[in-house]
Motif scaffolding. Structure first.
Motif, mmCIF file in Angstrom:
data_model
loop_
_atom_site.group_PDB
_atom_site.id
_atom_site.type_symbol
_atom_site.label_atom_id
_atom_site.label_comp_id
_atom_site.label_asym_id
_atom_site.label_seq_id
_atom_site.Cartn_x
_atom_site.Cartn_y
_atom_site.Cartn_z
ATOM 1 N N LEU A 16 38.100 -50.273 128.001
ATOM 2 C CA LEU A 16 38.298 -51.201 126.894
ATOM 3 C C LEU A 16 37.357 -50.789 125.776
ATOM 4 C CD1 LEU A 16 38.384 -54.714 128.635
ATOM 5 C CD2 LEU A 16 40.302 -53.597 127.492
ATOM 6 N N ARG A 17 37.747 -51.103 124.552
ATOM 7 C CA ARG A 17 36.838 -50.911 123.425
ATOM 8 C C ARG A 17 36.645 -52.246 122.717
ATOM 9 N NH1 ARG A 17 37.486 -47.242 117.955
ATOM 10 N NH2 ARG A 17 38.975 -48.911 117.458
ATOM 11 N N LEU A 18 35.411 -52.701 122.718
ATOM 12 C CA LEU A 18 35.070 -53.935 122.032
ATOM 13 C C LEU A 18 34.655 -53.618 120.596
ATOM 14 C CD1 LEU A 18 32.951 -55.790 124.744
ATOM 15 C CD2 LEU A 18 35.440 -55.717 124.462
ATOM 16 N N SER A 19 34.990 -54.527 119.700
ATOM 17 C CA SER A 19 34.607 -54.399 118.301
ATOM 18 C C SER A 19 33.778 -55.597 117.881
ATOM 19 C CB SER A 19 35.846 -54.306 117.404
ATOM 20 O OG SER A 19 36.634 -53.184 117.721
ATOM 21 N N CYS A 20 32.813 -55.348 117.041
ATOM 22 C CA CYS A 20 31.979 -56.403 116.453
ATOM 23 C C CYS A 20 32.024 -56.197 114.945
ATOM 24 C CB CYS A 20 30.558 -56.293 116.978
ATOM 25 S SG CYS A 20 29.378 -57.419 116.188
ATOM 26 N N THR A 21 32.654 -57.119 114.250
ATOM 27 C CA THR A 21 32.828 -56.992 112.809
ATOM 28 C C THR A 21 32.032 -58.059 112.087
ATOM 29 O OG1 THR A 21 35.030 -56.068 113.121
ATOM 30 C CG2 THR A 21 34.522 -56.958 110.953
ATOM 31 N N GLY A 22 31.397 -57.657 111.013
ATOM 32 C CA GLY A 22 30.610 -58.587 110.228
ATOM 33 C C GLY A 22 31.453 -59.313 109.205
ATOM 34 N N SER A 23 31.265 -60.613 109.137
ATOM 35 C CA SER A 23 31.906 -61.433 108.118
ATOM 36 C C SER A 23 30.792 -62.046 107.283
ATOM 37 C CB SER A 23 32.751 -62.532 108.779
ATOM 38 O OG SER A 23 33.317 -63.374 107.800
ATOM 39 N N TYR A 24 30.706 -61.657 105.989
ATOM 40 C CA TYR A 24 29.640 -62.098 105.099
ATOM 41 C C TYR A 24 28.281 -61.579 105.567
ATOM 42 C CZ TYR A 24 33.304 -65.332 103.737
ATOM 43 O OH TYR A 24 34.491 -65.873 103.345
ATOM 44 N N ILE A 25 28.286 -60.520 106.369
ATOM 45 C CA ILE A 25 27.046 -59.879 106.795
ATOM 46 C C ILE A 25 27.315 -58.379 106.879
ATOM 47 C CG2 ILE A 25 27.636 -60.424 109.209
ATOM 48 C CD1 ILE A 25 24.720 -60.318 109.906
ATOM 49 N N THR A 26 26.416 -57.578 106.312
ATOM 50 C CA THR A 26 26.594 -56.132 106.304
ATOM 51 C C THR A 26 25.856 -55.547 107.495
ATOM 52 O OG1 THR A 26 26.738 -56.157 103.891
ATOM 53 C CG2 THR A 26 26.296 -54.045 104.949
ATOM 54 N N VAL A 62 25.067 -49.420 132.969
ATOM 55 C CA VAL A 62 26.214 -48.945 132.186
ATOM 56 C C VAL A 62 26.018 -47.530 131.638
ATOM 57 C CG1 VAL A 62 26.715 -51.326 131.531
ATOM 58 C CG2 VAL A 62 25.480 -49.852 129.934
ATOM 59 N N LYS A 63 24.867 -46.937 131.868
ATOM 60 C CA LYS A 63 24.617 -45.588 131.353
ATOM 61 C C LYS A 63 25.664 -44.601 131.862
ATOM 62 C CE LYS A 63 19.624 -45.676 130.506
ATOM 63 N NZ LYS A 63 18.290 -45.243 130.988
ATOM 64 N N GLY A 64 26.144 -43.776 130.934
ATOM 65 C CA GLY A 64 27.157 -42.794 131.301
ATOM 66 C C GLY A 64 28.569 -43.334 131.268
ATOM 67 N N ARG A 65 28.721 -44.654 131.150
ATOM 68 C CA ARG A 65 30.058 -45.261 131.121
ATOM 69 C C ARG A 65 30.356 -45.934 129.787
ATOM 70 N NH1 ARG A 65 31.214 -49.423 134.384
ATOM 71 N NH2 ARG A 65 29.066 -50.187 134.493
ATOM 72 N N PHE A 66 29.339 -46.510 129.147
ATOM 73 C CA PHE A 66 29.518 -47.236 127.896
ATOM 74 C C PHE A 66 28.909 -46.433 126.750
ATOM 75 C CE2 PHE A 66 29.611 -51.902 129.616
ATOM 76 C CZ PHE A 66 30.583 -51.532 130.540
ATOM 77 N N THR A 67 29.524 -46.534 125.584
ATOM 78 C CA THR A 67 29.016 -45.873 124.388
ATOM 79 C C THR A 67 29.089 -46.832 123.211
ATOM 80 O OG1 THR A 67 29.813 -43.722 125.180
ATOM 81 C CG2 THR A 67 29.240 -43.898 122.850
ATOM 82 N N ILE A 68 27.966 -46.985 122.517
ATOM 83 C CA ILE A 68 27.914 -47.833 121.333
ATOM 84 C C ILE A 68 27.956 -46.938 120.097
ATOM 85 C CG2 ILE A 68 25.379 -47.862 121.210
ATOM 86 C CD1 ILE A 68 25.570 -50.825 120.387
ATOM 87 N N SER A 69 28.637 -47.396 119.071
ATOM 88 C CA SER A 69 28.736 -46.592 117.847
ATOM 89 C C SER A 69 28.957 -47.504 116.646
ATOM 90 C CB SER A 69 29.879 -45.576 117.961
ATOM 91 O OG SER A 69 31.127 -46.225 118.105
ATOM 92 N N LYS A 74 33.794 -49.592 107.966
ATOM 93 C CA LYS A 74 34.577 -50.733 108.440
ATOM 94 C C LYS A 74 33.690 -51.922 108.777
ATOM 95 C CE LYS A 74 38.427 -48.014 110.251
ATOM 96 N NZ LYS A 74 39.272 -47.695 111.434
ATOM 97 N N ASN A 75 32.372 -51.769 108.550
ATOM 98 C CA ASN A 75 31.423 -52.848 108.856
ATOM 99 C C ASN A 75 31.605 -53.316 110.302
ATOM 100 O OD1 ASN A 75 29.247 -54.452 108.024
ATOM 101 N ND2 ASN A 75 30.593 -56.180 107.527
ATOM 102 N N THR A 76 31.705 -52.351 111.187
ATOM 103 C CA THR A 76 32.030 -52.649 112.588
ATOM 104 C C THR A 76 31.162 -51.806 113.515
ATOM 105 O OG1 THR A 76 34.320 -53.216 112.027
ATOM 106 C CG2 THR A 76 33.879 -52.620 114.315
ATOM 107 N N VAL A 77 30.777 -52.404 114.620
ATOM 108 C CA VAL A 77 30.106 -51.694 115.715
ATOM 109 C C VAL A 77 31.006 -51.797 116.934
ATOM 110 C CG1 VAL A 77 28.102 -51.674 117.241
ATOM 111 C CG2 VAL A 77 27.804 -52.074 114.790
ATOM 112 N N TYR A 78 31.149 -50.692 117.630
ATOM 113 C CA TYR A 78 32.033 -50.632 118.786
ATOM 114 C C TYR A 78 31.223 -50.485 120.072
ATOM 115 C CZ TYR A 78 35.484 -49.511 115.196
ATOM 116 O OH TYR A 78 36.278 -49.541 114.085
ATOM 117 N N LEU A 79 31.823 -50.940 121.144
ATOM 118 C CA LEU A 79 31.318 -50.656 122.482
ATOM 119 C C LEU A 79 32.494 -50.119 123.293
ATOM 120 C CD1 LEU A 79 28.791 -50.819 124.330
ATOM 121 C CD2 LEU A 79 29.750 -52.965 125.220
ATOM 122 N N GLN A 80 32.492 -48.813 123.500
ATOM 123 C CA GLN A 80 33.519 -48.172 124.319
ATOM 124 C C GLN A 80 33.092 -48.283 125.777
ATOM 125 O OE1 GLN A 80 36.545 -46.667 123.436
ATOM 126 N NE2 GLN A 80 36.864 -46.596 125.659
#
Length: 119
Positions: A16-26, A62-69, A74-80
């Protein structure tokens, strides 16, 4: 001000890939952490990425399985999340703060997104 998306149900070994998007926050002004909380357990920091994006950190589980970027455009941070396990089942939250740290170090939190790993 933070909105998570991308949660759902998946079989063990799935992704799964989670997204975190900012609304009124950079988001690039902040360190962004991903946390998770399973029923009856304390909130656990899964990963965090600093404002520079360098040297992100991960929980040992989660090391080796999850990746944050980051995608600053897009003002977004992902967690793969790959190779998911049943023990990854939890509500996942993103948070923004000055530095990566414990939950109290963050100023803004999202509402959470459920991740369920089950066969």
């Amino acid at each position: 001000q933070l909105v998570e998306s991308g949660g759902g149900s998946v079989q063990p070994g799935g992704s799964l890939r989670l997204s975190c998007t900012g609304s009124y926050i950079t988001l690039y002004h902040y360190a962004i952490g991903w946390f998770r909380q399973a029923p009856g357990k304390e909130r656990e920091r899964v990963s965090c990425i600093s404002t520079s994006g360098g040297s992100p950190n991960y929980a040992d589980s989660v090391k080796g399985r999850f990746t944050i970027s980051r995608d600053n455009g897009k003002n977004t941070v992902y967690l793969q999340m790959n190779s998911l396990k049943p023990e990854d089942t939890a509500v996942y939250f993103c948070a923004a703060g000055g530095v990566c740290g414990s939950p109290g170090a963050y100023d803004y939190w999202g509402q959470g997104t459920q991740v369920t790993v089950s066969s």
